[in-house]
Design a protein around this motif. Sequence first.
Motif, PDB file in Angstrom:
ATOM      1  N   PHE A 215       0.855  -1.188   0.000  1.00 52.29           N
ATOM      2  CA  PHE A 215       0.000   0.000   0.000  1.00 52.29           C
ATOM      3  C   PHE A 215       0.892   1.240   0.000  1.00 52.29           C
ATOM      4  N   PRO A 216       1.657   1.433  -1.074  1.00 48.81           N
ATOM      5  CA  PRO A 216       2.697   2.474  -1.068  1.00 48.81           C
ATOM      6  C   PRO A 216       2.169   3.896  -0.938  1.00 48.81           C
ATOM      7  N   ALA A 217       0.925   4.148  -1.353  1.00 45.32           N
ATOM      8  CA  ALA A 217       0.401   5.516  -1.329  1.00 45.32           C
ATOM      9  C   ALA A 217      -0.333   5.839  -0.030  1.00 45.32           C
ATOM     10  N   ALA A 218      -0.428   4.894   0.882  1.00 46.44           N
ATOM     11  CA  ALA A 218      -1.243   5.074   2.078  1.00 46.44           C
ATOM     12  C   ALA A 218      -0.425   5.615   3.238  1.00 46.44           C
ATOM     13  N   GLU A 219      -0.961   6.607   3.941  1.00 48.24           N
ATOM     14  CA  GLU A 219      -0.333   7.086   5.168  1.00 48.24           C
ATOM     15  C   GLU A 219      -0.466   6.055   6.286  1.00 48.24           C
ATOM     16  N   ASP A 220      -1.584   5.329   6.288  1.00 47.18           N
ATOM     17  CA  ASP A 220      -1.825   4.285   7.273  1.00 47.18           C
ATOM     18  C   ASP A 220      -2.074   2.982   6.510  1.00 47.18           C
ATOM     19  N   PRO A 221      -1.026   2.180   6.265  1.00 47.89           N
ATOM     20  CA  PRO A 221      -1.206   0.943   5.498  1.00 47.89           C
ATOM     21  C   PRO A 221      -2.204  -0.016   6.126  1.00 47.89           C
ATOM     22  N   GLY A 222      -2.278  -0.030   7.459  1.00 49.50           N
ATOM     23  CA  GLY A 222      -3.230  -0.912   8.124  1.00 49.50           C
ATOM     24  C   GLY A 222      -4.666  -0.550   7.789  1.00 49.50           C
ATOM     25  N   LEU A 223      -4.977   0.750   7.826  1.00 50.10           N
ATOM     26  CA  LEU A 223      -6.328   1.193   7.500  1.00 50.10           C
ATOM     27  C   LEU A 223      -6.619   0.980   6.017  1.00 50.10           C
ATOM     28  N   ALA A 224      -5.594   1.190   5.168  1.00 55.42           N
ATOM     29  CA  ALA A 224      -5.770   0.943   3.735  1.00 55.42           C
ATOM     30  C   ALA A 224      -6.067  -0.523   3.466  1.00 55.42           C
ATOM     31  N   ALA A 225      -5.390  -1.431   4.195  1.00 56.81           N
ATOM     32  CA  ALA A 225      -5.647  -2.859   4.032  1.00 56.81           C
ATOM     33  C   ALA A 225      -7.056  -3.212   4.491  1.00 56.81           C
ATOM     34  N   THR A 226      -7.516  -2.609   5.593  1.00 56.55           N
ATOM     35  CA  THR A 226      -8.872  -2.863   6.078  1.00 56.55           C
ATOM     36  C   THR A 226      -9.905  -2.370   5.082  1.00 56.55           C
ATOM     37  N   GLU A 227      -9.651  -1.206   4.490  1.00 58.24           N
ATOM     38  CA  GLU A 227     -10.562  -0.661   3.481  1.00 58.24           C
ATOM     39  C   GLU A 227     -10.640  -1.571   2.262  1.00 58.24           C
ATOM     40  N   LEU A 228      -9.486  -2.046   1.802  1.00 64.41           N
ATOM     41  CA  LEU A 228      -9.466  -2.926   0.635  1.00 64.41           C
ATOM     42  C   LEU A 228     -10.169  -4.248   0.956  1.00 64.41           C
ATOM     43  N   ALA A 229      -9.969  -4.775   2.157  1.00 61.65           N
ATOM     44  CA  ALA A 229     -10.642  -6.013   2.557  1.00 61.65           C
ATOM     45  C   ALA A 229     -12.156  -5.815   2.595  1.00 61.65           C
ATOM     46  N   ALA A 230     -12.608  -4.673   3.107  1.00 56.78           N
ATOM     47  CA  ALA A 230     -14.048  -4.396   3.155  1.00 56.78           C
ATOM     48  C   ALA A 230     -14.627  -4.300   1.749  1.00 56.78           C
ATOM     49  N   GLU A 231     -13.873  -3.715   0.818  1.00 50.78           N
ATOM     50  CA  GLU A 231     -14.326  -3.662  -0.568  1.00 50.78           C
ATOM     51  C   GLU A 231     -14.533  -5.068  -1.120  1.00 50.78           C
ATOM     52  N   GLY A 232     -13.604  -5.975  -0.791  1.00 50.53           N
ATOM     53  CA  GLY A 232     -13.738  -7.341  -1.259  1.00 50.53           C
ATOM     54  C   GLY A 232     -14.936  -8.044  -0.657  1.00 50.53           C
ATOM     55  N   VAL A 233     -15.252  -7.737   0.600  1.00 47.31           N
ATOM     56  CA  VAL A 233     -16.376  -8.386   1.267  1.00 47.31           C
ATOM     57  C   VAL A 233     -17.697  -7.943   0.653  1.00 47.31           C
ATOM     58  N   VAL A 234     -17.899  -6.619   0.513  1.00 49.80           N
ATOM     59  CA  VAL A 234     -19.209  -6.128   0.056  1.00 49.80           C
ATOM     60  C   VAL A 234     -19.294  -6.012  -1.461  1.00 49.80           C
ATOM     61  N   GLY A 235     -18.158  -6.096  -2.141  1.00 48.22           N
ATOM     62  CA  GLY A 235     -18.185  -5.998  -3.595  1.00 48.22           C
ATOM     63  C   GLY A 235     -18.471  -4.604  -4.095  1.00 48.22           C
TER      64      GLY A 235
END
Length: 478
Positions: free
Chosen positions: A236-256
């Motif tokens: 997540f090279p562009a993210a200030e908070d990679p952990g939050l970016a990973a959570t956001e991406l995971a949520a996108e995968g869950v809800v589509g």
Amino acid sequence: MLGTAVPGAGLLNARRRALGWLALVLFALVVGAAAALWLSGRAVEVAQRYVLDAGVLLWLAVAAAVAGLAWAAVVVATHLAQRRHRGVQGHRVASWLLVAVLVAVVALPAATATRYALVSRSLLTTVFDDEAASGLPTGSEEDPWEGIPRVNVLLVGADAGADRTGTRPDTVIVASIDTATGDTVIFGLPRQLSGDFFPAGTPAAQAWPEACQANGTGGCWLNAAYLFGTQNPQLFPAAEDPGLAATELAAEGVVGMKIDYTAMVNLAGFQDLIDAMGGIRLTVERRIPIGGGERLSASGRVIGTYPVTGYIEPGPDQLLDGYYAEWYARSRWESNNNERMDRQRCLINAAVEQYSVLDLARAFPRLAASAERDVSTDIPASRLSAFVDLGRKVKEAPLRSLSFTEPLVNTGDPDYDQIHALVEQALVPPPPPPLSSSSSPTPTTPAPSPSPTDGATPSATESTPSGEAVDADAVCPS
């Protein structure tokens, strides 16, 4: 007193015409401009646009301070020009006491306005950042949501502590809002959702299966995505908070769905938010433990338990402070995740229904201080006015909810195609009730709830297994 209510009138009466006319004309110009703006019907729109600008807020703070000082000076000058009975001690004392009261009457509102402006500016510059704009369409000047039928916001409750490895999102919710009507669906994402939830083809999806097993993320659950991002910032090279970016991406995968904006609040600051609003009223259906639960190692192994330190007792319409409201939302002991997520939905629904604009304004300084410490978001400052407009629509529209819990979804081995279909189904607004003055709706009997697991106590707030998004009021005990 007349010179205080209408600055300059007392000076004119005392034949201080130059100073009197100056004060009176300035006062008339300000009052006239405010009246014209109010009569135009654009007062709220203009105020909203400018009070959400950090630069304007600084000027407003200076202007309020200067106006307060100038008004107080006019009060004192009027008294000096109007003084009588110079030799009577009692009159002098009484008149100066009156002057002190009148100065306070004009100075305190000015000081409050200055304080609010500076607090607002600090909040805007600390929490919101225009550089965080995600490149999404921004609509038009007339309609900030033009071309954006829905906006999806990820809400994360972070559970960090000395006894935990990294930050664990204890609450993960996606709110999908219809920008035209304010119709909102809240999707509850269980923390224990497993499997490959990152969108296919992303670097995170390729690295996740091995990382969740080997790198100490605490298992392959959704709430381990934050630690996974923290440990793999290169994904997540562009993210200030990679952990939050990973959570956001995971949520996108869950809800589509694409997550447009994310907001995270530390649960330690959740208490401050509720306390600042004077508490929240909830119906508590059963005894809810404070504390309890299993202590896990970084690898997910049980290494002990937390003690139960008390209970939230059952009862209708209870006023809970921040401490008890937090435990109402997060307690897992003697219950299951289905019931827990329903409690979280009830808490959100209660806040939307109970907190008015006046409540928010009165508590604003405390809310702002808490937000600066405990809230992070990628909502840019330039979109705040649009979100304020959208918030009004949300408050007036139905609030529906759906949680992807068992038995609706097998959280240990979820079918994400099924979840995506459920999301699409839930976003379709329910048909309006038939208009009939001669008949009343027939009450429906809720489907029997599944027996709770893990020693949980049965609850009327169990999630519906039908897969339909239900009105949040129907989920919560009354």
